[in-house]
Design an enzyme around this catalytic site. Structure first.
Site, PDB file in Angstrom:
ATOM      1  N   GLU A 216     -15.645  10.157   0.198  1.00  0.00           N
ATOM      2  CA  GLU A 216     -16.296  10.880   1.282  1.00  0.00           C
ATOM      3  C   GLU A 216     -16.596  12.337   0.947  1.00  0.00           C
ATOM      4  O   GLU A 216     -15.719  13.067   0.487  1.00  0.00           O
ATOM      5  CB  GLU A 216     -15.397  10.815   2.529  1.00  0.00           C
ATOM      6  N   GLU A 242     -20.857  13.694   8.394  1.00  0.00           N
ATOM      7  CA  GLU A 242     -20.215  14.334   9.536  1.00  0.00           C
ATOM      8  C   GLU A 242     -20.794  15.713   9.824  1.00  0.00           C
ATOM      9  O   GLU A 242     -20.657  16.225  10.934  1.00  0.00           O
ATOM     10  CB  GLU A 242     -18.709  14.452   9.313  1.00  0.00           C
TER      11      GLU A 242
END
Length: 379
Positions: A216, A242
């Site tokens: 990530e 995000e």
């Protein structure tokens, strides 16, 4: 039905501040939302008061119409705070719409395409392998988790030789794999702390032999061509999103082939309405959605309803909360999944307003990293 009033409550979940929002109607049906605390925390209530004037007197069930109206009254695209405010309004409106219809929100989104929602637990640190085994085993026994997220950094990444950190990361994950159950999944969140793409690729190669669930956000999100380069050279599932704000930014990322998994935050992008548009674009690129969710019980409930109705949903981030007394009956994992609540209208979670009368605010701010030469870096 008409919108008549709204209330804000600055509370906390564990050690983070959380702003709760209640929208009221003339038919005594109210909806709730939880705002993302980008900071400064106290900037949101006056912003919400300003936006509320754009929707007071309107029918709250016209969610798309009202959210579009909020976007269009902004001459320039709203940033982090503006979108956090629009998101929480969107959530509260969907909650009202579900309660007015006597249906769970996911039924208003076309109905559930799955019977339960898989979750993973963010550990967020890199505990010693034996400690990681103990922690993940306890989470598995208590909640049924089989998927977890660790940090790939065993030390300050700015202190010492980069190649040594990469070797330590590979050795660490190898040892974790060796002693933990083989069916456990482990993702690694690099937290956008790496600046050079080649270093992000090197770290991915250290993880690759041991089959990470996903890798990530190794670098910042702003320069899409760098993501295309990284994805073309790594052998692990690459996840990000995000810190992206809308469908247009995700479209740029996806058309560049920059991710295998996207992680939009339903409290950041503008709410359920925008989240579904983003997910549909991802579906057209054969990309799955693993929502970013470091939030509290209300945001988790919203995510559960989105995930229940979204075909290309993969897994939801969720860490059990220790302190959130205003949430009477939060969603809690069972067998590593959130069970749906088909008999409850709206988001299916009850808020104790008596608990909200007590001031439970806690101050929090992100601390920047200082490099050995005194320069700053992302934490």
């Amino acid at each position: 039905m008409k919108i008549t009033a709204f209330k804000t409550y600055m509370q906390r979940v564990d050690d983070r501040p959380r702003l709760l929002v209640k929208i009221e109607t003339d038919e005594r049906i109210s909806g709730w939302g939880e705002a993302y605390n980008h900071g400064p925390d106290w900037a949101l209530p006056p912003l919400l008061a300003y936006l509320f004037e754009q929707i007071v007197g309107e029918d709250p069930r016209r969610v798309e119409f009202l959210v579009l109206k909020l976007h269009q009254q902004c001459r320039f695209p709203p940033g982090a705070l503006g979108l956090a405010a629009i998101s929480v309004i969107d959530h509260a409106l969907w909650d009202i719409a579900g309660k007015a219809a006597g249906l769970p929100v996911y039924m208003l989104l076309g109905g559930n395409v799955r019977d339960r929602v898989k979750v993973y637990c963010g550990v967020y640190t890199a505990p010693d392998p034996e400690a990681a085994l103990a922690q993940t085993s306890e989470l598995n026994e208590r909640y049924g988790y089989t998927a977890f997220k660790l940090s790939p950094y065993r030390r300050d990444l700015h202190a010492g030789r980069w190649g040594e950190l990469v070797r330590q990361t590979g050795d660490y994950f190898g040892r974790v794999r060796e002693i933990t159950p083989s069916h456990f999944e482990f993702a690694f969140d690099a937290h956008a702390r790496i600046f050079e793409p080649y270093q992000a690729i090197q770290l991915a190669e250290a993880l690759a032999p041991y089959d990470p669930y996903f890798y990530e956000e190794p670098i910042r999100p702003e320069h899409i061509p760098a993501w295309r380069e990284i994805k073309s050279k790594v052998r692990v599932p690459l996840a990000t999103g995000e810190s992206l704000y809308n469908r247009f930014e995700f479209l740029s990322l996806l058309t560049a082939g920059g991710a295998d998994i996207i992680q939009p935050d339903i409290c950041v992008v503008g709410g359920i309405s925008e989240m579904r548009r983003i997910a549909t674009i991802a579906e057209a690129h054969y990309v799955t959605v693993a929502p970013h969710n470091p939030m509290g019980p209300l945001a988790t409930a919203v995510n559960v309803h989105f995930a229940a109705a979204q075909p290309n949903f993969k897994v939801l981030e969720f860490k059990p909360h220790v302190h959130a007394p205003w949430a009477v009956d939060p969603y809690i994992p069972v067998d590593g999944h959130m069970e749906l609540r088909p008999d409850r209208p709206g988001f299916g979670i009850e808020i104790d307003e008596k608990a909200l009368e007590r001031d439970d605010y806690i101050h929090w701010e992100r601390k920047i990293t200082r490099k050995p030469d005194g320069a700053t870096a992302y934490p």
